[in-house]
Design a protein around this motif. Structure first.
Motif, PDB file in Angstrom:
ATOM      1  N   THR A 143       6.663  40.077  47.285  1.00 60.08           N
ATOM      2  CA  THR A 143       6.802  41.316  46.539  1.00 60.08           C
ATOM      3  C   THR A 143       5.942  42.390  47.184  1.00 60.08           C
ATOM      4  OG1 THR A 143       7.072  40.049  44.480  1.00 60.08           O
ATOM      5  CG2 THR A 143       6.580  42.404  44.274  1.00 60.08           C
ATOM      6  N   GLN A 144       6.523  43.551  47.406  1.00 59.10           N
ATOM      7  CA  GLN A 144       5.745  44.659  47.961  1.00 59.10           C
ATOM      8  C   GLN A 144       4.969  45.349  46.858  1.00 59.10           C
ATOM      9  OE1 GLN A 144       7.122  47.359  51.323  1.00 59.10           O
ATOM     10  NE2 GLN A 144       7.228  48.769  49.606  1.00 59.10           N
ATOM     11  N   LEU A 145       3.653  45.453  47.034  1.00 60.24           N
ATOM     12  CA  LEU A 145       2.798  46.101  46.052  1.00 60.24           C
ATOM     13  C   LEU A 145       2.693  47.593  46.315  1.00 60.24           C
ATOM     14  CD1 LEU A 145       0.821  45.464  43.641  1.00 60.24           C
ATOM     15  CD2 LEU A 145      -1.001  45.474  45.363  1.00 60.24           C
ATOM     16  N   PHE A 146       2.468  47.955  47.578  1.00 63.42           N
ATOM     17  CA  PHE A 146       2.326  49.360  47.947  1.00 63.42           C
ATOM     18  C   PHE A 146       2.656  49.497  49.424  1.00 63.42           C
ATOM     19  CE2 PHE A 146       0.194  53.163  49.410  1.00 63.42           C
ATOM     20  CZ  PHE A 146       0.453  54.070  48.396  1.00 63.42           C
ATOM     21  N   GLN A 147       3.228  50.668  49.794  1.00 61.38           N
ATOM     22  CA  GLN A 147       3.576  50.892  51.194  1.00 61.38           C
ATOM     23  C   GLN A 147       3.444  52.368  51.547  1.00 61.38           C
ATOM     24  OE1 GLN A 147       6.761  52.349  52.629  1.00 61.38           O
ATOM     25  NE2 GLN A 147       5.734  52.107  54.626  1.00 61.38           N
ATOM     26  N   GLY A 148       2.880  52.620  52.738  1.00 53.73           N
ATOM     27  CA  GLY A 148       2.826  53.989  53.249  1.00 53.73           C
ATOM     28  C   GLY A 148       1.468  54.643  53.075  1.00 53.73           C
ATOM     29  N   ALA A 149       1.437  55.949  53.363  1.00 49.58           N
ATOM     30  CA  ALA A 149       0.208  56.735  53.221  1.00 49.58           C
ATOM     31  C   ALA A 149      -0.289  56.666  51.779  1.00 49.58           C
ATOM     32  CB  ALA A 149       0.465  58.174  53.630  1.00 49.58           C
ATOM     33  N   PRO A 150      -1.624  56.618  51.595  1.00 48.51           N
ATOM     34  CA  PRO A 150      -2.693  56.882  52.572  1.00 48.51           C
ATOM     35  C   PRO A 150      -3.160  55.671  53.356  1.00 48.51           C
ATOM     36  CG  PRO A 150      -3.659  56.631  50.409  1.00 48.51           C
ATOM     37  CD  PRO A 150      -2.167  56.504  50.222  1.00 48.51           C
ATOM     38  N   LEU A 151      -2.452  54.552  53.267  1.00 56.75           N
ATOM     39  CA  LEU A 151      -2.837  53.396  54.071  1.00 56.75           C
ATOM     40  C   LEU A 151      -2.522  53.671  55.538  1.00 56.75           C
ATOM     41  CD1 LEU A 151      -1.692  50.398  51.848  1.00 56.75           C
ATOM     42  CD2 LEU A 151      -3.816  51.714  51.777  1.00 56.75           C
ATOM     43  N   ASP A 152      -3.459  53.278  56.417  1.00 57.36           N
ATOM     44  CA  ASP A 152      -3.314  53.516  57.845  1.00 57.36           C
ATOM     45  C   ASP A 152      -3.845  52.294  58.590  1.00 57.36           C
ATOM     46  OD1 ASP A 152      -2.961  54.538  60.351  1.00 57.36           O
ATOM     47  OD2 ASP A 152      -4.300  56.249  60.115  1.00 57.36           O
ATOM     48  N   VAL A 153      -2.935  51.406  58.958  1.00 57.01           N
ATOM     49  CA  VAL A 153      -3.264  50.104  59.542  1.00 57.01           C
ATOM     50  C   VAL A 153      -4.214  49.356  58.591  1.00 57.01           C
ATOM     51  CG1 VAL A 153      -4.014  48.862  61.610  1.00 57.01           C
ATOM     52  CG2 VAL A 153      -3.019  51.129  61.832  1.00 57.01           C
ATOM     53  N   PRO A 154      -3.731  48.998  57.407  1.00 55.37           N
ATOM     54  CA  PRO A 154      -4.576  48.277  56.453  1.00 55.37           C
ATOM     55  C   PRO A 154      -4.855  46.856  56.939  1.00 55.37           C
ATOM     56  CG  PRO A 154      -2.310  48.346  55.667  1.00 55.37           C
ATOM     57  CD  PRO A 154      -2.366  49.203  56.899  1.00 55.37           C
ATOM     58  N   VAL A 155      -6.108  46.455  56.866  1.00 53.11           N
ATOM     59  CA  VAL A 155      -6.503  45.110  57.288  1.00 53.11           C
ATOM     60  C   VAL A 155      -7.351  44.439  56.212  1.00 53.11           C
ATOM     61  CG1 VAL A 155      -7.831  43.764  58.970  1.00 53.11           C
ATOM     62  CG2 VAL A 155      -6.355  45.630  59.755  1.00 53.11           C
ATOM     63  N   GLY A 156      -8.510  45.038  55.881  1.00 56.13           N
ATOM     64  CA  GLY A 156      -9.434  44.400  54.954  1.00 56.13           C
ATOM     65  C   GLY A 156      -8.936  44.416  53.522  1.00 56.13           C
ATOM     66  N   LEU A 157      -9.112  43.289  52.825  1.00 56.13           N
ATOM     67  CA  LEU A 157      -8.746  43.156  51.417  1.00 56.13           C
ATOM     68  C   LEU A 157      -9.908  42.523  50.662  1.00 56.13           C
ATOM     69  CD1 LEU A 157      -5.163  41.612  51.759  1.00 56.13           C
ATOM     70  CD2 LEU A 157      -5.689  43.960  51.114  1.00 56.13           C
ATOM     71  N   ALA A 158     -10.154  42.986  49.434  1.00 57.62           N
ATOM     72  CA  ALA A 158     -11.200  42.390  48.602  1.00 57.62           C
ATOM     73  C   ALA A 158     -10.913  42.670  47.133  1.00 57.62           C
ATOM     74  CB  ALA A 158     -12.571  42.937  48.977  1.00 57.62           C
ATOM     75  N   PHE A 159     -11.204  41.696  46.274  1.00 57.43           N
ATOM     76  CA  PHE A 159     -11.115  41.864  44.822  1.00 57.43           C
ATOM     77  C   PHE A 159     -12.519  41.959  44.242  1.00 57.43           C
ATOM     78  CE2 PHE A 159      -6.962  39.870  45.516  1.00 57.43           C
ATOM     79  CZ  PHE A 159      -6.148  40.581  44.654  1.00 57.43           C
ATOM     80  N   ASP A 160     -12.686  42.797  43.203  1.00 54.94           N
ATOM     81  CA  ASP A 160     -13.959  42.816  42.486  1.00 54.94           C
ATOM     82  C   ASP A 160     -13.865  41.892  41.272  1.00 54.94           C
ATOM     83  OD1 ASP A 160     -12.645  44.181  40.419  1.00 54.94           O
ATOM     84  OD2 ASP A 160     -13.512  46.130  40.902  1.00 54.94           O
ATOM     85  N   ASP A 161     -14.913  41.906  40.437  1.00 54.26           N
ATOM     86  CA  ASP A 161     -14.964  41.002  39.297  1.00 54.26           C
ATOM     87  C   ASP A 161     -13.925  41.324  38.237  1.00 54.26           C
ATOM     88  OD1 ASP A 161     -17.135  39.573  40.359  1.00 54.26           O
ATOM     89  OD2 ASP A 161     -18.568  41.020  39.551  1.00 54.26           O
TER      90      ASP A 161
END
Length: 377
Positions: A143-161
């Protein structure tokens, strides 16, 4: 006089915060993403090669799987299965804990970051080819969550509490909080300096903060999640591999980042070709963690001009004095409550002290002394 937490914060959060080399093995070159399993074993990718390594709690490295075209993101599900991104083949592979291949998923061109949901076995991954964040469900549905600007070569992912998802742009260093069809700006991590072309490699979450590695500038930044652009240099300066106190330690193209909460330690891989994994011990605790037992509130943190210290009014106590200590344990100043001043709070002027870690020792009217640490920007 009763004392609580003072020596913990002086030694644990300031003086003893050190960098060591956890893995120094050129034959096990971990240079990219990393992830811990429930037993404390660390899995790390060799993006420049074709191998994922498993490093046990004693620091012994072995080949977990190989033959992967640029392994990148790693995640581990609730059953201990290990998922690995194969960047150049557009695949995510699922392995059992012994390295046996269970399933392969074609996910699209150039997948990169990979992170498991905190509350399910859904896997969130990025595609740098179309600047998207996607979800791989246990049944194989994508499932696609989000696509396009403002993402620019997205790599890092992290969840908070609270299970908010943060996404880091490899290009430009921006971090956004991303949900379904929505991306909200949080901060920009500096990507200047260094002899190469600095990029925001990966981000990780620890103790109510995000941490981002800057490949090319040899630095690690701390990012607050409650206000925009709350960014502080956490570690690193020039290119190097010096261990020791965090203020003096150097890094060589830091890449992957993984937090081990049982140790309160942050692990950093380096894209150096030397197989180094660095370990930052005694990570700063969040204000909430520091204050949970003693009900002391400190804000803002980090601070630039003034720090406000408050004690919970329900305790029926007054703040009598606040002492400011530097990283050597030397007292810099003492602030007393004025006779007509507020009972439950004091302000400390920190404008003239240099950037760094400090300790505030708070004495209340019951002769109890508690301490909290803060960062001067």
């Amino acid at each position: 006089m009763k004392r609580f937490l003072l020596f913990f914060f002086i030694t644990g959060c300031i003086q003893a915060q050190t960098v060591t080399t956890f893995l120094d093995d050129p034959s096990a070159d971990v240079d990219d993403d990393m992830e811990f399993d429930a037993s404390g074993n660390l899995y790390g990718s060799n993006f420049a090669g074709d191998t994922v390594y498993k490093i046990d709690t004693d620091g012994n490295a072995s080949v977990f799987v190989d033959g992967i075209a640029n392994p990148n993101g790693i995640a581990i599900d609730s059953s201990g299965n290990v998922f690995v991104v194969e960047y150049s083949a557009g695949m995510i592979h699922k392995y059992n804990s012994s390295g046996g291949l269970l399933e392969s998923y074609a996910v699209g061109s150039f997948p990169s970051g990979l992170e498991k949901s905190p509350s399910s076995d859904d896997l969130y991954f990025t595609l740098v080819s179309n600047n998207s964040v996607n979800i791989l469900s246990p049944d194989g549905t994508i499932t696609q969550l989000f696509q396009g600007a403002p993402l620019d070569v997205p790599v890092g992912l992290a969840f908070d509490d609270e299970e908010n998802l943060y996404v880091g742009n490899y290009i430009g260093g921006q971090i956004h909080r991303v949900s379904l069809n929505n991306a909200v700006y949080l901060a920009t991590v500096p990507t200047d300096g260094g002899g190469g072309s600095p990029f925001l490699a990966f981000i990780g979450y620890a103790n109510s903060k995000l941490y981002g590695t800057i490949y090319g500038a040899h630095k690690i930044y701390e990012i607050g999640i409650t206000t925009n652009d709350d960014v502080t240099l956490f570690a690193g300066s020039s290119q190097g591999s010096d261990d020791g106190p965090i203020a003096n330690a150097t890094f060589d193209n830091p890449g992957g980042i993984a937090f081990n909460p049982t140790e309160n330690a942050l692990y950093i891989s380096e894209f150096s070709g030397d197989g180094n994994i660095r370990k930052i011990e005694d990570m700063p605790l969040s204000v909430a963690e520091q204050s949970v037992a003693v009900k002391i509130d400190l804000s803002p943190n980090p601070a630039e001009e003034f720090v406000t210290i408050k004690v919970d009014p329900s305790l029926g106590l007054e703040i009598e004095r606040v002492a400011l200590y530097d990283s050597t344990g030397s007292i810099l100043k003492t602030v007393y409550r004025m006779a007509q001043g507020p009972r439950f709070q004091l302000w400390v002027d920190v404008r003239e002290i240099p950037a760094g870690f400090y300790l505030l020792e708070v004495l209340n009217s019951n002769s109890e002394t508690v301490s909290v640490s803060f960062i001067k920007k």
